[in-house]
Scaffold this active site. Sequence first.
Site, mmCIF file in Angstrom:
data_model
loop_
_atom_site.group_PDB
_atom_site.id
_atom_site.type_symbol
_atom_site.label_atom_id
_atom_site.label_comp_id
_atom_site.label_asym_id
_atom_site.label_seq_id
_atom_site.Cartn_x
_atom_site.Cartn_y
_atom_site.Cartn_z
ATOM 1 N N GLU A 254 54.663 0.611 -47.986
ATOM 2 C CA GLU A 254 55.500 -0.595 -48.106
ATOM 3 C C GLU A 254 56.371 -0.501 -49.353
ATOM 4 O O GLU A 254 55.989 0.113 -50.352
ATOM 5 C CB GLU A 254 54.633 -1.852 -48.132
ATOM 6 C CG GLU A 254 53.540 -1.879 -49.190
ATOM 7 C CD GLU A 254 54.006 -2.385 -50.542
ATOM 8 O OE1 GLU A 254 55.123 -2.952 -50.609
ATOM 9 O OE2 GLU A 254 53.265 -2.210 -51.518
ATOM 10 N N LEU B 299 57.954 -3.501 -50.822
ATOM 11 C CA LEU B 299 58.218 -4.936 -50.916
ATOM 12 C C LEU B 299 58.242 -5.385 -52.369
ATOM 13 O O LEU B 299 57.332 -5.067 -53.132
ATOM 14 C CB LEU B 299 57.146 -5.728 -50.157
ATOM 15 C CG LEU B 299 56.907 -5.326 -48.698
ATOM 16 C CD1 LEU B 299 55.801 -6.179 -48.100
ATOM 17 C CD2 LEU B 299 58.184 -5.449 -47.873
ATOM 18 N N ASN C 295 58.281 4.109 -57.280
ATOM 19 C CA ASN C 295 57.898 3.143 -58.310
ATOM 20 C C ASN C 295 57.875 3.771 -59.703
ATOM 21 O O ASN C 295 58.243 3.136 -60.696
ATOM 22 C CB ASN C 295 56.540 2.534 -57.989
ATOM 23 C CG ASN C 295 56.649 1.381 -57.009
ATOM 24 O OD1 ASN C 295 57.751 0.938 -56.681
ATOM 25 N ND2 ASN C 295 55.531 0.890 -56.522
ATOM 26 N N CYS D 12 52.282 -3.412 -59.117
ATOM 27 C CA CYS D 12 52.604 -2.073 -58.619
ATOM 28 C C CYS D 12 52.893 -1.043 -59.709
ATOM 29 O O CYS D 12 52.235 -0.006 -59.782
ATOM 30 C CB CYS D 12 53.804 -2.145 -57.669
ATOM 31 S SG CYS D 12 53.453 -3.032 -56.134
#
Length: 443
Positions: free
Chosen positions: A151, A153, A208, A260
């Site tokens: 994902e 998000l 990320n 995250c």
Amino acid sequence: MNMVEFNVAVVGAGYVGLTTAACLASLGHRVVCADVNLAKLDGLSHGETTIREPGLRELVVNGLETGRLRFVLGAAAAASGADVVFVCVPTPMGRDGAADLTTLETVVAELRDVLPPGCVVVNKSTVPVGTAVRTAELLGRADVAVVSNPEFLREGSAVEDFLNPDRIVIGSEVPEAAGRVAALYELLGAPVLRTGPASAEIIKYASNSYLATRLSFVNAIAELCEHMGADIDDVRKGMGFDRRIGMSFLRPGPGWGGSCLPKDTRALLRSAEAVGCEFPILHAAIVTNVRQQELVVDRVRQAVGGRLAGVRVGLLGLTFKAGTDDLRDSPALVIAERLATEGAELLGYDPGVPSPVPGMTDRIRLMETAYHAASGAAALILLTEWPEFRDLDWERIADLLAGRTVVDTRNLLDPFVLNKAGLAHWCVGRPAPQDLAKDHSTA
């Protein structure tokens, strides 16, 4: 476009799981969402969501009303008759920095004997490289394929991101399984990257970690700007107009945090170490982030004369970013903890945190308004970029403060408004207030 409708099970009704379930139901699939928290499931079954996410409650209610979304207790109950099972469970950072897969492995064990033949299991959770292979081994089912579908998000815009994705990444060695997962998203019309499971798993961590590195870089440039009399806003705009760079993730701040970036950067670094691969740039990004939070504390010390013991400090914002109620790994709380450790008395206000959160806000006295948080404070720190803070009555704030300094770690506030109110202030990577005033008067 005629889309195939699938029976979908989603295991986990947390941030990722609930968003996935509600959005897939809105695309026309029949979705059963499972969790182990009976109280949460009861609320969700009545359309009550506790996650602060624009549009999510409306999708849940619509899914319930159309009969395309329902909630059950336990993974096994959801998997019966499913074409696709999404595993959306927490993978928190362990003590060694690696992802803790305990919950995921527990769910896989529960699913192993109840999955229908031909079902596809999808790892939606953020997991280290090799987890898809490990999941297949734990299942021990030759008739069940495992797919990695990470994902991407952002909290505060998760529904928008799910329904308007930049890309959909599908990692599998089984073309038929990858095709079924791709078909789930067909209505979205987004680019689909089909790859191996290892590549799919590392894509999430790499994305990320790159964003975290950009943020650390711009914070380091901001510090350089302060020393050299430059303005970080001008510098980042000059950088961002370059199409190779772009404007995203070039805003300085108190350091990056949330559910995250801290977890994923350390997990990727741990994975690299495990295979004997050095990753100095990622290590530097993490160290720079810690240093950025220390710099903010240093600024507060300077504002109150050097000693924090017994000094009242007001905090505006506690969540890791505006638009969410998420306090996990919030840089605001890291900074607050360091201030409290040095003896500061902390008064805090955040519109997303209406009441104390055990284990998170224990060392902060939560106030009803920003004005209450400012009352009697020797310094006021803006830590989260809630837009409403820009529109506060700063002359009233000035009257309430015991000191005269506002530390704006998000560069949200208008320096001229603060100057007019008689307040001194510090912004990240900007010239001193008097220099700004001089520039403004001669513009």
